[in-house]
Design a protein around this motif. Sequence first.
Motif, PDB file in Angstrom:
ATOM      1  N   TYR A 140     -13.379  36.525 -23.658  1.00  0.00           N
ATOM      2  CA  TYR A 140     -13.583  36.726 -22.210  1.00  0.00           C
ATOM      3  C   TYR A 140     -12.436  36.100 -21.441  1.00  0.00           C
ATOM      4  O   TYR A 140     -11.894  36.690 -20.510  1.00  0.00           O
ATOM      5  N   ALA A 144      -9.514  38.178 -19.155  1.00  0.00           N
ATOM      6  CA  ALA A 144      -9.425  37.966 -17.711  1.00  0.00           C
ATOM      7  C   ALA A 144      -8.327  36.970 -17.366  1.00  0.00           C
ATOM      8  O   ALA A 144      -8.288  36.454 -16.253  1.00  0.00           O
ATOM      9  N   ARG A 147      -5.819  36.219 -13.785  1.00  0.00           N
ATOM     10  CA  ARG A 147      -6.998  36.426 -12.956  1.00  0.00           C
ATOM     11  C   ARG A 147      -6.656  36.840 -11.533  1.00  0.00           C
ATOM     12  O   ARG A 147      -7.541  37.193 -10.774  1.00  0.00           O
ATOM     13  N   LEU A 153      -9.579  41.099 -14.393  1.00  0.00           N
ATOM     14  CA  LEU A 153     -10.815  40.436 -14.010  1.00  0.00           C
ATOM     15  C   LEU A 153     -12.003  41.370 -14.243  1.00  0.00           C
ATOM     16  O   LEU A 153     -13.031  40.981 -14.815  1.00  0.00           O
TER      17      LEU A 153
ATOM     18  N   VAL B  75     -18.643  30.675 -18.430  1.00  0.00           N
ATOM     19  CA  VAL B  75     -17.489  31.561 -18.304  1.00  0.00           C
ATOM     20  C   VAL B  75     -17.817  32.699 -17.342  1.00  0.00           C
ATOM     21  O   VAL B  75     -17.014  33.053 -16.473  1.00  0.00           O
ATOM     22  N   LEU B  79     -15.917  33.806 -13.766  1.00  0.00           N
ATOM     23  CA  LEU B  79     -15.397  35.143 -13.482  1.00  0.00           C
ATOM     24  C   LEU B  79     -16.045  35.714 -12.223  1.00  0.00           C
ATOM     25  O   LEU B  79     -15.381  36.344 -11.397  1.00  0.00           O
ATOM     26  N   GLU B  82     -14.452  34.262  -9.123  1.00  0.00           N
ATOM     27  CA  GLU B  82     -13.130  34.835  -8.873  1.00  0.00           C
ATOM     28  C   GLU B  82     -13.269  36.277  -8.350  1.00  0.00           C
ATOM     29  O   GLU B  82     -12.551  36.693  -7.436  1.00  0.00           O
ATOM     30  N   LEU B  83     -14.228  36.999  -8.910  1.00  0.00           N
ATOM     31  CA  LEU B  83     -14.474  38.375  -8.452  1.00  0.00           C
ATOM     32  C   LEU B  83     -14.888  38.375  -6.990  1.00  0.00           C
ATOM     33  O   LEU B  83     -14.399  39.175  -6.196  1.00  0.00           O
ATOM     34  N   GLN B  86     -12.088  37.971  -4.649  1.00  0.00           N
ATOM     35  CA  GLN B  86     -11.193  39.118  -4.469  1.00  0.00           C
ATOM     36  C   GLN B  86     -11.879  40.285  -3.777  1.00  0.00           C
ATOM     37  O   GLN B  86     -11.270  40.971  -2.968  1.00  0.00           O
ATOM     38  N   PHE B  87     -13.146  40.514  -4.110  1.00  0.00           N
ATOM     39  CA  PHE B  87     -13.793  41.744  -3.632  1.00  0.00           C
ATOM     40  C   PHE B  87     -14.772  41.494  -2.493  1.00  0.00           C
ATOM     41  O   PHE B  87     -15.222  42.421  -1.846  1.00  0.00           O
TER      42      PHE B  87
END
Lengths: 476, 100
Positions: A140, A144, A147, A153, B75, B79, B82-83, B86-87
């Motif tokens: 994983y 990613a 990033r 991502l 983990v 993620l 971070e997503l 960005q979105f």
Amino acid sequence: MNVTEQDFIALLPLLILAATAIAVMLGVAVRRSHALSASIAFAGLVISFGSIWIAAPELPRQVTPLLILDRYALFYIALLTVSSMVFILLAHGYFEKSDDDHDEMYILMLVATLGGAVLVSSSHFASLFLGLELLSVALYGMIAYPRRRPLPLEAGIKYLVLAAVSAAFLLFGMALVYGAFGTMRFDEIAAQLSRPGFDRWLVLPGMALIITGFGFKLALAPFHIWTPDVYEGAPAPVTAYVATVSKGAMFALLLRYFYKTGGHQQAPLFVVFSVIAIASMFAGNILALLQDNVKRILAYSSIAHLGYLLVAFQASGDLAPMAVGFYLVSYFVTTLGAFGIVAVLSDGGRDADLLDDYRGLFWRRPVVAAVFTAMLFSLAGIPVTVGFVGKFYLVAAGASAGLWSLVVILVVTSGIGLFYYLRIVVAIYSEASQAKAGPVIGAPAVAALIFLTAALVYLGLFPQPLLALIRGLTFG
Amino acid sequence: MFPIREGFMISGALFTLGVIGVLARRNLLFVLMSIEVMLNAAGMAFVVAGARWRQPDGQVMFLFILAMAAAEVSVGLALVLELYHQFKTLDTDAISRMRG
């Protein structure tokens, strides 16, 4: 149960991999240097590879009920470590182009390789699960890793959901099988399966769930839905790693597990595996025709290649482990090579993954174009390359077991596959539309590509030594 | 006598609920939670199986699953953070740009 000195010697390759991961971590704490981290990781892999010869005299050795170190395991550990070395050579140049911290990539990669090594030597559900999770959770992070870019991502989160779901399926299946037999050791499960009168209502759903979990991890149809996205979004060297090390370790384990238990020859499971093989060969090859993205084409082609492998897996018999072993080597060489080319042609911003990026490549970079062509020919199974020999043995294994329908489908779908490989080749040799030279290729990546091309041609012309080696592999 | 069949049935039902959640939910956090339900269902099945054979192995596997689920979620949440950065959304349809 005591672990003796001989056990430690037999475990050396795994122990060294684990120690190297810690060494790189400590190295990062002292000084952040991309070249240094990559070098330590590379050296660790070389030592681990070398220690296989120290471990070899102790074979075969059952270390606790969890791990079995036999020639089969060591062969795949060797394959995994060499592939990881190639990964480092490719990744160093690839990540050097973007400015960020890259050191953790090598730690994650070492942990993932350790997971793969545990997988190929596991003889118990618990070690299977641990190896799988070491591999997946590290992946994983690797997928990613860049990033700040949206695609990696997205690929990372998709892979996470996919791998976690597949792990859950696998675990639930294991629990049912354990519930039926009262043991989690492969050999004891095999012994119980051969006796009639076990709880079918637990074993068959359990086996089906385990196969589903394997199917997700190996990206076999119909469990392949997100694989192309993961392949497209992940950085090119990591894509190569996912396609080879992660899948190869999983397939080696599949072979060991089902050969030991003989489960795949049970009538219902035999049908299930055949359907999965046929679906993978058709889905992979036909969907690849519709793609314009080289990474996606290679993703679908890898789905098809795993389908081919299942044909030999189904064949059973003496020829099957040899055909699978040789085909995996050829698949590793060519897949690393193909994604390696994508990696060296990419710049820091995005991967060179569109078909347009390769238009006229021959006129700009004749050598790179020639290497890429060789890799594609090998994937297509054209003579003189290692891919041809590999496919020949798959067909031979299938034919000797009388699986004619599977063999015919293998040949027909390989023919379909020729079209999309040739599409890339045609693009490479077509007239150049743009005069962009592309990035400079560093020395490590050049070394990796020379090694892979040499292996491709050498094993294509002289497959005998490797075949003899693989024939000598025995399950402990 | 421990009710084996019922135990497996309950964990099977939990597992099915988790699968439905993963398939039906559009919010990433709920997808992760549904995965957690699936993993715990598998853990429960292991405990039931261990109880059937009067072995500790089932509970050992449950501990493994617990540890692995924690690693996975940590983990996963990194993620997800971070997503979201960005979105500005956790809707899986909005995040998914690659056709899959």
